[in-house]
Motif scaffolding. Structure first.
Motif, PDB file in Angstrom:
ATOM      1  N   ALA A 123       0.835  -1.198   0.000  1.00  0.00           N
ATOM      2  CA  ALA A 123       0.000   0.000   0.000  1.00  0.00           C
ATOM      3  C   ALA A 123       0.873   1.252   0.000  1.00  0.00           C
ATOM      4  O   ALA A 123       1.870   1.327   0.710  1.00  0.00           O
ATOM      5  N   ASN A 124       0.482   2.216  -0.808  1.00  0.00           N
ATOM      6  CA  ASN A 124       1.252   3.452  -0.911  1.00  0.00           C
ATOM      7  C   ASN A 124       0.604   4.613  -0.172  1.00  0.00           C
ATOM      8  O   ASN A 124       1.291   5.409   0.454  1.00  0.00           O
ATOM      9  N   THR A 125      -0.714   4.698  -0.251  1.00  0.00           N
ATOM     10  CA  THR A 125      -1.384   5.841   0.360  1.00  0.00           C
ATOM     11  C   THR A 125      -1.713   5.567   1.822  1.00  0.00           C
ATOM     12  O   THR A 125      -1.762   4.420   2.266  1.00  0.00           O
ATOM     13  N   LYS A 126      -1.955   6.658   2.522  1.00  0.00           N
ATOM     14  CA  LYS A 126      -2.290   6.562   3.938  1.00  0.00           C
ATOM     15  C   LYS A 126      -3.583   5.767   4.136  1.00  0.00           C
ATOM     16  O   LYS A 126      -3.677   4.922   5.037  1.00  0.00           O
ATOM     17  N   SER A 127      -4.568   6.020   3.282  1.00  0.00           N
ATOM     18  CA  SER A 127      -5.856   5.336   3.416  1.00  0.00           C
ATOM     19  C   SER A 127      -5.725   3.839   3.111  1.00  0.00           C
ATOM     20  O   SER A 127      -6.392   3.012   3.742  1.00  0.00           O
ATOM     21  N   ALA A 128      -4.866   3.499   2.166  1.00  0.00           N
ATOM     22  CA  ALA A 128      -4.661   2.089   1.831  1.00  0.00           C
ATOM     23  C   ALA A 128      -3.973   1.359   2.985  1.00  0.00           C
ATOM     24  O   ALA A 128      -4.294   0.204   3.281  1.00  0.00           O
ATOM     25  N   LYS A 129      -3.053   2.044   3.649  1.00  0.00           N
ATOM     26  CA  LYS A 129      -2.374   1.444   4.802  1.00  0.00           C
ATOM     27  C   LYS A 129      -3.360   1.225   5.944  1.00  0.00           C
ATOM     28  O   LYS A 129      -3.326   0.199   6.622  1.00  0.00           O
ATOM     29  N   LYS A 130      -4.245   2.199   6.133  1.00  0.00           N
ATOM     30  CA  LYS A 130      -5.259   2.056   7.178  1.00  0.00           C
ATOM     31  C   LYS A 130      -6.213   0.911   6.828  1.00  0.00           C
ATOM     32  O   LYS A 130      -6.605   0.135   7.700  1.00  0.00           O
ATOM     33  N   ALA A 131      -6.571   0.816   5.560  1.00  0.00           N
ATOM     34  CA  ALA A 131      -7.471  -0.255   5.126  1.00  0.00           C
ATOM     35  C   ALA A 131      -6.868  -1.619   5.437  1.00  0.00           C
ATOM     36  O   ALA A 131      -7.578  -2.536   5.866  1.00  0.00           O
ATOM     37  N   ILE A 132      -5.574  -1.756   5.257  1.00  0.00           N
ATOM     38  CA  ILE A 132      -4.896  -3.019   5.564  1.00  0.00           C
ATOM     39  C   ILE A 132      -5.014  -3.332   7.056  1.00  0.00           C
ATOM     40  O   ILE A 132      -5.289  -4.473   7.445  1.00  0.00           O
ATOM     41  N   ARG A 133      -4.828  -2.308   7.891  1.00  0.00           N
ATOM     42  CA  ARG A 133      -4.947  -2.513   9.344  1.00  0.00           C
ATOM     43  C   ARG A 133      -6.370  -2.921   9.723  1.00  0.00           C
ATOM     44  O   ARG A 133      -6.577  -3.835  10.527  1.00  0.00           O
ATOM     45  N   VAL A 134      -7.349  -2.239   9.152  1.00  0.00           N
ATOM     46  CA  VAL A 134      -8.752  -2.517   9.460  1.00  0.00           C
ATOM     47  C   VAL A 134      -9.118  -3.936   9.031  1.00  0.00           C
ATOM     48  O   VAL A 134      -9.759  -4.680   9.779  1.00  0.00           O
ATOM     49  N   ILE A 135      -8.697  -4.310   7.835  1.00  0.00           N
ATOM     50  CA  ILE A 135      -8.994  -5.653   7.324  1.00  0.00           C
ATOM     51  C   ILE A 135      -8.367  -6.711   8.219  1.00  0.00           C
ATOM     52  O   ILE A 135      -8.982  -7.745   8.505  1.00  0.00           O
ATOM     53  N   ALA A 136      -7.152  -6.454   8.680  1.00  0.00           N
ATOM     54  CA  ALA A 136      -6.475  -7.418   9.558  1.00  0.00           C
ATOM     55  C   ALA A 136      -7.257  -7.611  10.856  1.00  0.00           C
ATOM     56  O   ALA A 136      -7.415  -8.738  11.340  1.00  0.00           O
ATOM     57  N   LYS A 137      -7.760  -6.510  11.417  1.00  0.00           N
ATOM     58  CA  LYS A 137      -8.549  -6.603  12.653  1.00  0.00           C
ATOM     59  C   LYS A 137      -9.842  -7.378  12.419  1.00  0.00           C
ATOM     60  O   LYS A 137     -10.213  -8.252  13.207  1.00  0.00           O
ATOM     61  N   LYS A 138     -10.538  -7.036  11.339  1.00  0.00           N
ATOM     62  CA  LYS A 138     -11.810  -7.701  11.047  1.00  0.00           C
ATOM     63  C   LYS A 138     -11.602  -9.186  10.764  1.00  0.00           C
ATOM     64  O   LYS A 138     -12.416 -10.020  11.162  1.00  0.00           O
ATOM     65  N   THR A 139     -10.510  -9.506  10.085  1.00  0.00           N
ATOM     66  CA  THR A 139     -10.201 -10.904   9.791  1.00  0.00           C
ATOM     67  C   THR A 139      -9.981 -11.676  11.085  1.00  0.00           C
ATOM     68  O   THR A 139     -10.468 -12.801  11.239  1.00  0.00           O
ATOM     69  N   ALA A 140      -9.263 -11.068  12.016  1.00  0.00           N
ATOM     70  CA  ALA A 140      -9.001 -11.725  13.301  1.00  0.00           C
ATOM     71  C   ALA A 140     -10.302 -11.953  14.070  1.00  0.00           C
ATOM     72  O   ALA A 140     -10.521 -13.030  14.639  1.00  0.00           O
ATOM     73  N   VAL A 141     -11.172 -10.956  14.072  1.00  0.00           N
ATOM     74  CA  VAL A 141     -12.450 -11.079  14.780  1.00  0.00           C
ATOM     75  C   VAL A 141     -13.303 -12.176  14.149  1.00  0.00           C
ATOM     76  O   VAL A 141     -13.874 -13.023  14.848  1.00  0.00           O
ATOM     77  N   ASN A 142     -13.377 -12.174  12.816  1.00  0.00           N
ATOM     78  CA  ASN A 142     -14.174 -13.186  12.126  1.00  0.00           C
ATOM     79  C   ASN A 142     -13.613 -14.582  12.349  1.00  0.00           C
ATOM     80  O   ASN A 142     -14.363 -15.544  12.486  1.00  0.00           O
ATOM     81  N   LYS A 143     -12.295 -14.684  12.396  1.00  0.00           N
ATOM     82  CA  LYS A 143     -11.652 -15.976  12.639  1.00  0.00           C
ATOM     83  C   LYS A 143     -12.040 -16.503  14.018  1.00  0.00           C
ATOM     84  O   LYS A 143     -12.349 -17.688  14.181  1.00  0.00           O
ATOM     85  N   ASP A 144     -12.024 -15.611  15.006  1.00  0.00           N
ATOM     86  CA  ASP A 144     -12.415 -15.999  16.361  1.00  0.00           C
ATOM     87  C   ASP A 144     -13.879 -16.434  16.408  1.00  0.00           C
ATOM     88  O   ASP A 144     -14.222 -17.430  17.053  1.00  0.00           O
ATOM     89  N   ARG A 145     -14.733 -15.685  15.726  1.00  0.00           N
ATOM     90  CA  ARG A 145     -16.163 -16.027  15.716  1.00  0.00           C
ATOM     91  C   ARG A 145     -16.393 -17.379  15.050  1.00  0.00           C
ATOM     92  O   ARG A 145     -17.183 -18.190  15.526  1.00  0.00           O
TER      93      ARG A 145
END
Length: 87
Positions: A2-24
């Motif tokens: 990711a190059n842009t600030k928003s793309a980097k944030k999107a990666i962080r958000v996706i990682a969090k959501k993936t972890a939550v969904n994995k736990d569920r």
């Protein structure tokens, strides 16, 4: 990468959501496994208790988007049929 600030944030958000969904998903599968084990043992009361505990977890997973609503309903329905079939 990711190059842009928003793309980097999107990666962080996706990682969090993936972890939550994995736990569920893992939690739901644990409850499903307990129902399967109770059914395999042939103990109707244990199977009923396991299903009673698993049903809200399965439906919650569907509500949160971890699994499809119809998949959740199908799982609950089939488990209910199998528990009723125990004598």
């Amino acid at each position: 990468m990711a190059n842009t600030k928003s793309a980097k944030k999107a990666i962080r958000v996706i990682a969090k959501k993936t972890a939550v969904n994995k736990d569920r998903r893992s939690r739901m599968r644990t409850f499903v496994r307990k129902v399967e084990e109770a059914l395999a043992s042939g103990d109707k009361t244990a199977a009923q208790e396991a299903l009673r505990a698993a049903q809200p977890e399965i439906m919650r997973a569907a509500q949160k988007g971890v699994i499809h609503k119809n998949t959740a309903s199908r799982k609950v329905s089939r488990f209910t049929q199998r528990v009723k079939a125990l004598s």
